[in-house]
Write a protein that holds these residues in place. Structure first.
Motif, PDB file in Angstrom:
ATOM      1  N   MET A   1      34.298  -5.650   6.019  1.00 11.72           N
ATOM      2  CA  MET A   1      33.678  -6.294   7.185  1.00 11.72           C
ATOM      3  C   MET A   1      34.737  -6.522   8.259  1.00 11.72           C
ATOM      4  N   ASN A   2      34.384  -6.236   9.511  1.00 16.10           N
ATOM      5  CA  ASN A   2      35.322  -6.381  10.605  1.00 16.10           C
ATOM      6  C   ASN A   2      35.054  -7.637  11.426  1.00 16.10           C
ATOM      7  N   LYS A   3      36.118  -8.211  11.948  1.00 16.24           N
ATOM      8  CA  LYS A   3      36.031  -9.319  12.889  1.00 16.24           C
ATOM      9  C   LYS A   3      36.568  -8.811  14.211  1.00 16.24           C
ATOM     10  N   ILE A   4      35.729  -8.814  15.265  1.00 19.18           N
ATOM     11  CA  ILE A   4      36.109  -8.250  16.552  1.00 19.18           C
ATOM     12  C   ILE A   4      36.318  -9.361  17.576  1.00 19.18           C
ATOM     13  N   ILE A   5      37.465  -9.306  18.248  1.00 14.18           N
ATOM     14  CA  ILE A   5      37.785 -10.223  19.338  1.00 14.18           C
ATOM     15  C   ILE A   5      37.794  -9.405  20.620  1.00 14.18           C
ATOM     16  N   ASN A   6      36.904  -9.716  21.554  1.00 12.76           N
ATOM     17  CA  ASN A   6      36.764  -8.924  22.776  1.00 12.76           C
ATOM     18  C   ASN A   6      37.361  -9.633  23.985  1.00 12.76           C
ATOM     19  N   ALA A   7      38.132  -8.883  24.790  1.00 15.22           N
ATOM     20  CA  ALA A   7      38.569  -9.288  26.133  1.00 15.22           C
ATOM     21  C   ALA A   7      38.998 -10.751  26.203  1.00 15.22           C
ATOM     22  N   THR A   8      39.887 -11.150  25.320  1.00 11.97           N
ATOM     23  CA  THR A   8      40.392 -12.522  25.293  1.00 11.97           C
ATOM     24  C   THR A   8      41.854 -12.532  25.717  1.00 11.97           C
ATOM     25  N   THR A   9      42.244 -13.558  26.447  1.00 13.35           N
ATOM     26  CA  THR A   9      43.644 -13.707  26.838  1.00 13.35           C
ATOM     27  C   THR A   9      44.304 -14.762  25.957  1.00 13.35           C
ATOM     28  N   PHE A  10      45.405 -14.365  25.328  1.00 10.43           N
ATOM     29  CA  PHE A  10      46.201 -15.280  24.506  1.00 10.43           C
ATOM     30  C   PHE A  10      47.522 -15.513  25.241  1.00 10.43           C
ATOM     31  N   ASP A  11      47.691 -16.725  25.774  1.00 17.34           N
ATOM     32  CA  ASP A  11      48.954 -17.029  26.446  1.00 17.34           C
ATOM     33  C   ASP A  11      49.860 -17.820  25.511  1.00 17.34           C
ATOM     34  N   HIS A  12      50.986 -18.276  26.031  1.00 22.00           N
ATOM     35  CA  HIS A  12      51.956 -18.995  25.198  1.00 22.00           C
ATOM     36  C   HIS A  12      51.322 -20.193  24.490  1.00 22.00           C
ATOM     37  N   ALA A  13      50.454 -20.897  25.184  1.00 22.92           N
ATOM     38  CA  ALA A  13      49.831 -22.095  24.609  1.00 22.92           C
ATOM     39  C   ALA A  13      48.875 -21.751  23.472  1.00 22.92           C
ATOM     40  N   MET A  14      48.458 -20.476  23.400  1.00 18.93           N
ATOM     41  CA  MET A  14      47.513 -20.061  22.359  1.00 18.93           C
ATOM     42  C   MET A  14      48.198 -19.325  21.220  1.00 18.93           C
TER      43      MET A  14
END
Length: 230
Positions: A1-14
């Motif tokens: 089973m796949n978990k898909i994360i779409n078009a998300t921005t991960f910055d330093h705080a994340m």
């Protein structure tokens, strides 16, 4: 089973949130599509199977992370720091990894295909069966890496540091060694006949001891000293 994360921005705080995602989904294939990673610092994180598609990595560190079997497709990751990470059996396809750092990384059976690795550093990496295909490696530091008996295809080593590399019995196809540092490299039985050797002078020809070159290549070396081959 796949978990898909779409078009998300991960910055330093994340950074912590990203680490938590990796740790919580180790039993799944975690796919990041069209995501941006900016200023993120993650260290010593163990991931399951991860896939990055069309990712953008800006000033990102993934030092000491466990990213075996990961797949990277058309990512822009200029300056990505993967030092001391384990990236075994991983695949990088169509990525821009210029100025990336792989110092001390575990790269056993890792593949780079159609990638730009301009100025990348692989110093002290553990690179058993590491392969490159159709990649730009100009000005890269590849000291000590073994290409022994490989089909070396479509690689641009211009101005690269190949000191101590092992090219024994390798076959070069459509490659460039122009102005590369080859001191201490092994070329016994290597076929360089379709390789651009521009910048190599006759006085340095001994560095290619045991290699196979064409008559035209030999003539070019002699002509640099004002000699003609008739």
């Amino acid at each position: 089973m796949n978990k898909i994360i779409n078009a998300t921005t991960f910055d330093h705080a994340m950074s912590d949130a990203f680490e938590q995602l990796l740790e919580e989904h180790q039993d799944q294939t975690l796919i990041f599509k069209d995501c941006t990673f900016e200023g993120m610092i993650c260290r010593d994180v163990e991931a399951g199977t991860v896939r990055f598609e069309n990712g953008i990595f800006l000033e990102t560190e993934l030092k000491g992370c466990q990213l075996d079997n990961s797949h990277w497709y058309k990512c822009k990751a200029h300056g990505l720091d993967m030092s001391y990470s384990s990236v075994m059996d991983a695949t990088f396809e169509g990525c821009d990894l210029s100025s990336s750092a792989w110092v001390g990384a575990q790269l056993t059976q890792t593949q780079f295909m159609h990638c730009k690795l301009l100025g990348a550093s692989f110093l002290k990496s553990k690179a058993l069966d590491l392969t490159f295909s159709h990649c730009i490696l100009a000005m890269a530091n590849l000291q000590g890496i073994s290409f022994r008996k490989q089909h070396v295809c479509g690689l641009d080593f211009s101005d690269a540091d190949l000191g101590g590399c092992d090219f024994t019995e390798s076959v070069f196809e459509d490659c460039r060694l122009r102005n590369a540092n080859i001191r201490g490299a092994k070329f016994s039985g290597a076929d360089l006949r379709s390789c651009d050797l521009g910048g190599l002078e006759l006085k340095d020809a001994s560095l290619l001891k045991g290699a196979i070159i064409s008559k035209n290549q030999a003539s070019d070396l002699l002509q640099a000293y004002g000699l003609q081959v008739l």
